[in-house]
Write a protein that holds these residues in place. Structure first.
Motif, short mmCIF file in Angstrom:
data_model
loop_
_atom_site.label_atom_id
_atom_site.label_comp_id
_atom_site.label_asym_id
_atom_site.label_seq_id
_atom_site.Cartn_x
_atom_site.Cartn_y
_atom_site.Cartn_z
N MET A 53 2.11 8.55 16.63
CA MET A 53 3.23 8.95 17.65
C MET A 53 2.51 9.57 18.80
O MET A 53 3.01 9.66 19.73
N SER A 54 1.56 10.05 18.82
CA SER A 54 0.82 10.76 19.87
C SER A 54 0.63 9.90 21.05
O SER A 54 0.50 10.48 22.23
N SER A 55 0.45 8.62 20.78
CA SER A 55 0.32 7.75 21.68
C SER A 55 1.41 6.70 22.03
O SER A 55 1.31 5.49 22.63
N VAL A 56 2.61 6.89 21.49
CA VAL A 56 3.99 6.20 21.62
C VAL A 56 4.20 5.93 23.02
O VAL A 56 4.80 5.08 23.53
N HIS A 57 3.74 7.03 23.95
CA HIS A 57 4.07 7.06 25.59
C HIS A 57 3.39 5.54 26.01
O HIS A 57 3.88 5.02 27.06
N ASN A 58 2.71 5.00 25.41
CA ASN A 58 2.07 3.52 25.86
C ASN A 58 2.91 2.50 25.31
O ASN A 58 2.44 1.36 25.69
N ALA A 59 3.89 2.84 24.59
CA ALA A 59 4.86 1.60 24.30
C ALA A 59 5.79 1.13 25.37
O ALA A 59 6.14 1.97 26.37
N GLU A 96 -1.42 -5.93 17.81
CA GLU A 96 -2.01 -4.73 17.47
C GLU A 96 -1.42 -3.44 17.67
O GLU A 96 -1.55 -2.65 16.50
N PHE A 97 -0.94 -3.12 18.71
CA PHE A 97 0.10 -1.97 19.02
C PHE A 97 0.99 -1.88 17.93
O PHE A 97 1.28 -0.59 17.49
N ALA A 98 1.75 -2.87 17.61
CA ALA A 98 2.58 -2.82 16.84
C ALA A 98 2.40 -2.34 15.33
O ALA A 98 2.98 -1.45 14.57
N VAL A 99 1.26 -2.84 15.02
CA VAL A 99 0.90 -2.68 13.59
C VAL A 99 0.33 -1.19 13.42
O VAL A 99 0.50 -0.32 12.48
N HIS A 100 -0.31 -0.71 14.56
CA HIS A 100 -1.03 0.66 14.66
C HIS A 100 0.21 1.77 14.76
O HIS A 100 -0.10 2.72 14.44
N HIS A 101 1.31 1.26 15.51
CA HIS A 101 2.41 2.18 15.60
C HIS A 101 3.66 1.76 14.71
O HIS A 101 4.65 2.10 14.93
N ASP A 102 3.32 1.37 13.67
CA ASP A 102 4.33 1.17 12.63
C ASP A 102 4.83 2.21 11.87
O ASP A 102 3.91 3.01 11.47
#
Length: 275
Positions: free
Chosen positions: A140-146, A129-135
Protein backbone atom coordinates in the motif's frame (compact mmCIF):
# COMPACT_ATOMS: atom_id res chain seq x y z
CA UNK A 1 -38.74 -23.19 -37.37
CA UNK A 2 -37.38 -26.02 -35.21
CA UNK A 3 -35.19 -24.60 -32.43
CA UNK A 4 -31.97 -26.51 -31.82
CA UNK A 5 -30.81 -26.96 -28.24
CA UNK A 6 -27.30 -28.16 -29.15
CA UNK A 7 -24.99 -26.88 -31.86
CA UNK A 8 -21.46 -27.74 -32.96
CA UNK A 9 -19.32 -24.66 -33.54
CA UNK A 10 -16.00 -24.93 -35.34
CA UNK A 11 -13.63 -22.04 -34.54
CA UNK A 12 -10.71 -21.87 -36.96
CA UNK A 13 -7.87 -19.37 -36.56
CA UNK A 14 -4.36 -18.92 -37.92
CA UNK A 15 -3.33 -17.32 -34.61
CA UNK A 16 -4.24 -17.96 -30.95
CA UNK A 17 -7.99 -18.04 -31.58
CA UNK A 18 -8.67 -15.71 -28.66
CA UNK A 19 -10.55 -13.11 -30.69
CA UNK A 20 -12.74 -15.55 -32.57
CA UNK A 21 -13.52 -17.44 -29.37
CA UNK A 22 -14.62 -14.27 -27.55
CA UNK A 23 -16.82 -13.16 -30.44
CA UNK A 24 -18.42 -16.58 -30.75
CA UNK A 25 -19.11 -16.69 -27.02
CA UNK A 26 -20.66 -13.22 -27.17
CA UNK A 27 -22.96 -14.29 -30.00
CA UNK A 28 -23.93 -17.52 -28.22
CA UNK A 29 -24.85 -15.52 -25.15
CA UNK A 30 -27.83 -14.18 -27.10
CA UNK A 31 -29.39 -17.64 -27.26
CA UNK A 32 -30.62 -18.92 -23.91
CA UNK A 33 -30.69 -22.64 -23.11
CA UNK A 34 -28.50 -23.48 -26.11
CA UNK A 35 -25.56 -25.80 -25.55
CA UNK A 36 -22.56 -25.21 -27.81
CA UNK A 37 -20.03 -27.95 -28.47
CA UNK A 38 -16.90 -26.06 -29.45
CA UNK A 39 -14.23 -27.43 -31.76
CA UNK A 40 -11.33 -25.00 -31.43
CA UNK A 41 -8.58 -25.04 -34.05
CA UNK A 42 -5.68 -22.62 -33.59
CA UNK A 43 -2.45 -21.89 -35.50
CA UNK A 44 -4.00 -23.30 -38.67
CA UNK A 45 -1.41 -22.45 -41.34
CA UNK A 46 -1.19 -25.52 -43.59
CA UNK A 47 -3.54 -27.45 -45.86
CA UNK A 48 -2.66 -30.66 -43.99
CA UNK A 49 -3.97 -29.14 -40.76
CA UNK A 50 -7.08 -28.00 -42.59
CA UNK A 51 -7.71 -31.56 -43.85
CA UNK A 52 -8.03 -32.76 -40.25
CA UNK A 53 -10.51 -29.95 -39.53
CA UNK A 54 -12.56 -30.78 -42.62
CA UNK A 55 -13.16 -34.30 -41.32
CA UNK A 56 -14.45 -32.93 -38.00
CA UNK A 57 -16.78 -30.54 -39.79
CA UNK A 58 -18.02 -33.34 -42.02
CA UNK A 59 -18.62 -35.64 -39.04
CA UNK A 60 -20.42 -33.13 -36.80
CA UNK A 61 -21.86 -30.41 -39.02
CA UNK A 62 -22.89 -27.20 -37.30
CA UNK A 63 -21.45 -23.79 -38.13
CA UNK A 64 -17.94 -22.59 -38.96
CA UNK A 65 -16.47 -19.31 -37.70
CA UNK A 66 -13.00 -18.52 -38.94
CA UNK A 67 -10.30 -15.85 -39.00
CA UNK A 68 -7.73 -16.55 -41.69
CA UNK A 69 -5.15 -14.34 -43.40
CA UNK A 70 -3.83 -16.87 -45.93
CA UNK A 71 -6.07 -16.46 -49.02
CA UNK A 72 -5.57 -20.06 -50.19
CA UNK A 73 -6.56 -21.63 -46.85
CA UNK A 74 -9.42 -19.17 -46.54
CA UNK A 75 -10.70 -20.10 -50.01
CA UNK A 76 -10.38 -23.80 -49.16
CA UNK A 77 -12.48 -23.36 -46.00
CA UNK A 78 -15.20 -21.52 -47.91
CA UNK A 79 -15.23 -24.01 -50.79
CA UNK A 80 -15.49 -26.96 -48.42
CA UNK A 81 -18.29 -25.38 -46.38
CA UNK A 82 -20.23 -24.65 -49.56
CA UNK A 83 -19.84 -28.27 -50.69
CA UNK A 84 -20.98 -29.52 -47.28
CA UNK A 85 -23.77 -26.91 -47.09
CA UNK A 86 -22.33 -25.85 -43.75
CA UNK A 87 -22.99 -22.23 -42.70
CA UNK A 88 -19.73 -20.28 -42.38
CA UNK A 89 -18.57 -16.76 -41.50
CA UNK A 90 -15.25 -14.97 -41.56
CA UNK A 91 -15.98 -13.37 -38.23
CA UNK A 92 -13.84 -10.24 -38.54
CA UNK A 93 -14.83 -9.35 -42.12
CA UNK A 94 -17.70 -6.94 -41.29
CA UNK A 95 -15.48 -4.87 -38.98
CA UNK A 96 -12.53 -4.95 -41.41
CA UNK A 97 -14.74 -3.89 -44.35
CA UNK A 98 -16.18 -0.96 -42.40
CA UNK A 99 -12.73 0.23 -41.32
CA UNK A 100 -11.43 -0.17 -44.86
CA UNK A 101 -14.21 2.05 -46.20
CA UNK A 102 -13.67 4.72 -43.54
CA UNK A 103 -9.86 4.70 -43.79
CA UNK A 104 -9.81 4.42 -47.55
CA UNK A 105 -7.28 1.61 -47.63
CA UNK A 106 -7.14 -2.18 -47.61
CA UNK A 107 -6.20 -4.26 -44.58
CA UNK A 108 -2.78 -5.88 -44.33
CA UNK A 109 -2.90 -9.67 -44.08
CA UNK A 110 -0.61 -10.26 -41.09
CA UNK A 111 -1.15 -13.37 -38.98
CA UNK A 112 -1.66 -12.59 -35.29
CA UNK A 113 -1.10 -8.85 -35.78
CA UNK A 114 -3.23 -8.09 -32.71
CA UNK A 115 -0.76 -10.05 -30.56
CA UNK A 116 2.38 -8.15 -31.56
CA UNK A 117 4.80 -7.26 -28.75
CA UNK A 118 4.42 -3.48 -28.96
CA UNK A 119 4.29 -0.80 -26.26
CA UNK A 120 0.67 -1.67 -25.42
CA UNK A 121 1.65 -5.30 -24.85
CA UNK A 122 4.42 -4.40 -22.42
CA UNK A 123 2.11 -1.93 -20.65
CA UNK A 124 -0.34 -4.79 -20.06
CA UNK A 125 2.42 -7.00 -18.70
CA UNK A 126 3.52 -4.19 -16.36
CA UNK A 127 -0.08 -3.67 -15.24
CA UNK A 128 -0.49 -7.40 -14.53
CA UNK A 129 2.68 -7.41 -12.43
CA UNK A 130 1.42 -4.35 -10.57
CA UNK A 131 -1.95 -6.01 -9.84
CA UNK A 132 -0.28 -9.12 -8.44
CA UNK A 133 2.07 -7.11 -6.21
CA UNK A 134 -0.77 -4.88 -4.98
CA UNK A 135 -3.35 -7.61 -4.41
CA UNK A 136 -5.27 -7.91 -1.15
CA UNK A 137 -3.79 -4.80 0.49
CA UNK A 138 -0.15 -5.56 -0.31
CA UNK A 139 2.39 -2.78 -0.99
CA UNK A 140 0.00 0.00 0.00
CA UNK A 141 2.97 2.33 0.40
CA UNK A 142 3.20 2.48 -3.40
CA UNK A 143 -0.52 2.55 -4.14
CA UNK A 144 -0.07 6.12 -5.41
CA UNK A 145 1.32 4.56 -8.60
CA UNK A 146 -2.03 2.91 -9.36
CA UNK A 147 -4.64 4.14 -11.81
CA UNK A 148 -7.44 2.55 -9.81
CA UNK A 149 -7.83 1.23 -6.26
CA UNK A 150 -10.66 -1.22 -5.55
CA UNK A 151 -11.89 -1.39 -1.96
CA UNK A 152 -14.42 -3.85 -0.60
CA UNK A 153 -15.27 -6.53 1.94
CA UNK A 154 -13.95 -10.05 1.53
CA UNK A 155 -15.19 -11.96 -1.57
CA UNK A 156 -16.48 -8.91 -3.45
CA UNK A 157 -14.58 -9.80 -6.66
CA UNK A 158 -11.69 -7.40 -6.06
CA UNK A 159 -8.87 -9.66 -7.23
CA UNK A 160 -10.41 -11.06 -10.45
CA UNK A 161 -11.62 -7.59 -11.40
CA UNK A 162 -8.13 -6.19 -10.79
CA UNK A 163 -6.56 -8.85 -13.00
CA UNK A 164 -9.12 -8.32 -15.76
CA UNK A 165 -8.54 -4.55 -15.71
CA UNK A 166 -4.78 -5.12 -15.71
CA UNK A 167 -5.18 -7.17 -18.87
CA UNK A 168 -6.79 -4.06 -20.35
CA UNK A 169 -3.73 -2.01 -19.39
CA UNK A 170 -4.89 -0.40 -16.14
CA UNK A 171 -2.69 -0.46 -13.04
CA UNK A 172 -5.04 -1.64 -10.30
CA UNK A 173 -4.52 -2.23 -6.59
CA UNK A 174 -7.14 -3.66 -4.25
CA UNK A 175 -7.68 -3.45 -0.51
CA UNK A 176 -9.88 -5.73 1.64
CA UNK A 177 -11.99 -4.22 4.41
CA UNK A 178 -11.56 -6.43 7.47
CA UNK A 179 -13.70 -6.01 10.62
CA UNK A 180 -11.70 -4.49 13.44
CA UNK A 181 -8.89 -3.19 11.20
CA UNK A 182 -8.83 0.50 10.27
CA UNK A 183 -8.02 0.98 6.58
CA UNK A 184 -5.12 3.33 5.71
CA UNK A 185 -7.35 6.15 4.52
CA UNK A 186 -4.48 8.62 4.16
CA UNK A 187 -2.74 6.32 1.68
CA UNK A 188 -5.98 6.02 -0.27
CA UNK A 189 -6.48 9.77 -0.53
CA UNK A 190 -4.64 10.54 -3.72
CA UNK A 191 -6.03 12.83 -6.39
CA UNK A 192 -4.31 10.77 -9.09
CA UNK A 193 -5.88 7.43 -8.08
CA UNK A 194 -9.53 6.59 -8.64
CA UNK A 195 -10.92 4.68 -5.64
CA UNK A 196 -13.99 2.49 -6.27
CA UNK A 197 -15.99 0.71 -3.58
CA UNK A 198 -17.30 -2.78 -4.35
CA UNK A 199 -20.22 -4.35 -2.52
CA UNK A 200 -22.15 -7.60 -2.86
CA UNK A 201 -25.51 -8.90 -1.68
CA UNK A 202 -25.30 -10.21 1.89
CA UNK A 203 -26.93 -13.55 1.04
CA UNK A 204 -24.67 -14.11 -1.95
CA UNK A 205 -21.61 -13.19 0.11
CA UNK A 206 -22.68 -15.59 2.82
CA UNK A 207 -23.02 -18.45 0.34
CA UNK A 208 -19.69 -17.65 -1.38
CA UNK A 209 -17.89 -17.50 1.95
CA UNK A 210 -19.57 -20.66 3.19
CA UNK A 211 -18.46 -22.53 0.05
CA UNK A 212 -14.93 -21.25 0.47
CA UNK A 213 -14.77 -22.37 4.11
CA UNK A 214 -16.06 -25.82 3.20
CA UNK A 215 -13.51 -26.16 0.40
CA UNK A 216 -10.77 -25.29 2.89
CA UNK A 217 -12.21 -27.63 5.60
CA UNK A 218 -12.48 -24.60 7.88
CA UNK A 219 -16.07 -24.96 9.05
CA UNK A 220 -15.02 -23.87 12.56
CA UNK A 221 -14.73 -20.31 11.19
CA UNK A 222 -18.35 -20.14 10.03
CA UNK A 223 -18.69 -16.74 11.74
CA UNK A 224 -17.00 -15.45 8.58
CA UNK A 225 -20.14 -16.47 6.65
CA UNK A 226 -22.67 -15.29 9.26
CA UNK A 227 -25.17 -13.14 7.39
CA UNK A 228 -25.73 -10.75 10.32
CA UNK A 229 -22.02 -10.01 10.54
CA UNK A 230 -21.83 -9.65 6.78
CA UNK A 231 -24.64 -7.08 6.89
CA UNK A 232 -22.65 -5.16 9.51
CA UNK A 233 -19.55 -5.31 7.27
CA UNK A 234 -21.50 -4.05 4.28
CA UNK A 235 -23.11 -1.22 6.22
CA UNK A 236 -19.70 -0.09 7.50
CA UNK A 237 -18.23 -0.35 4.01
CA UNK A 238 -21.02 1.71 2.43
CA UNK A 239 -20.68 4.30 5.18
CA UNK A 240 -16.95 4.59 4.46
CA UNK A 241 -17.45 4.83 0.71
CA UNK A 242 -20.03 7.61 1.08
CA UNK A 243 -17.89 9.52 3.59
CA UNK A 244 -14.96 9.47 1.18
CA UNK A 245 -17.11 10.23 -1.86
CA UNK A 246 -16.02 7.05 -3.65
CA UNK A 247 -18.27 5.61 -6.38
CA UNK A 248 -19.96 2.35 -5.36
CA UNK A 249 -20.59 -0.66 -7.59
CA UNK A 250 -22.83 -3.56 -6.55
CA UNK A 251 -21.26 -6.65 -8.13
CA UNK A 252 -24.02 -9.01 -6.98
CA UNK A 253 -25.44 -9.89 -10.38
CA UNK A 254 -22.60 -8.74 -12.59
CA UNK A 255 -19.93 -10.73 -14.34
CA UNK A 256 -16.30 -9.67 -13.88
CA UNK A 257 -16.41 -8.21 -17.40
CA UNK A 258 -19.51 -6.14 -16.60
CA UNK A 259 -18.02 -4.84 -13.37
CA UNK A 260 -14.79 -3.95 -15.17
CA UNK A 261 -16.70 -2.18 -17.94
CA UNK A 262 -18.53 -0.06 -15.38
CA UNK A 263 -15.24 0.80 -13.65
CA UNK A 264 -13.68 1.78 -16.99
CA UNK A 265 -16.64 4.07 -17.71
CA UNK A 266 -16.27 5.72 -14.30
CA UNK A 267 -12.51 6.03 -14.76
CA UNK A 268 -12.87 7.59 -18.23
CA UNK A 269 -15.37 10.15 -16.94
CA UNK A 270 -13.14 10.84 -13.91
CA UNK A 271 -10.14 11.50 -16.17
CA UNK A 272 -12.19 13.81 -18.39
CA UNK A 273 -13.41 15.79 -15.38
CA UNK A 274 -9.83 16.14 -14.11
CA UNK A 275 -8.66 17.60 -17.40
Amino acid sequence: MNAKQTIHIHLISDATGETIHLLARAALGKFAATKAIEHVWTLVRTMDHLDVIKKEISDHGGVVFYSMSDPDIRAAIEQFCQQQQTPYLSILDPAVRTLSQVLGKTATARVGAQHKMDEAYFNRMEALEFAVHHDDGQAMSSVHNADILLVGVSRSSKTPTSIYLANRGYKVANYPLVPGITPPIELMKNKDVLVVGLINEARRLSQIRRNRLESMNAEENMEYADIRKINDELNQAIKLFKEQGWPIIDVSRKSIEETAAEIINIYTQWIEEKT
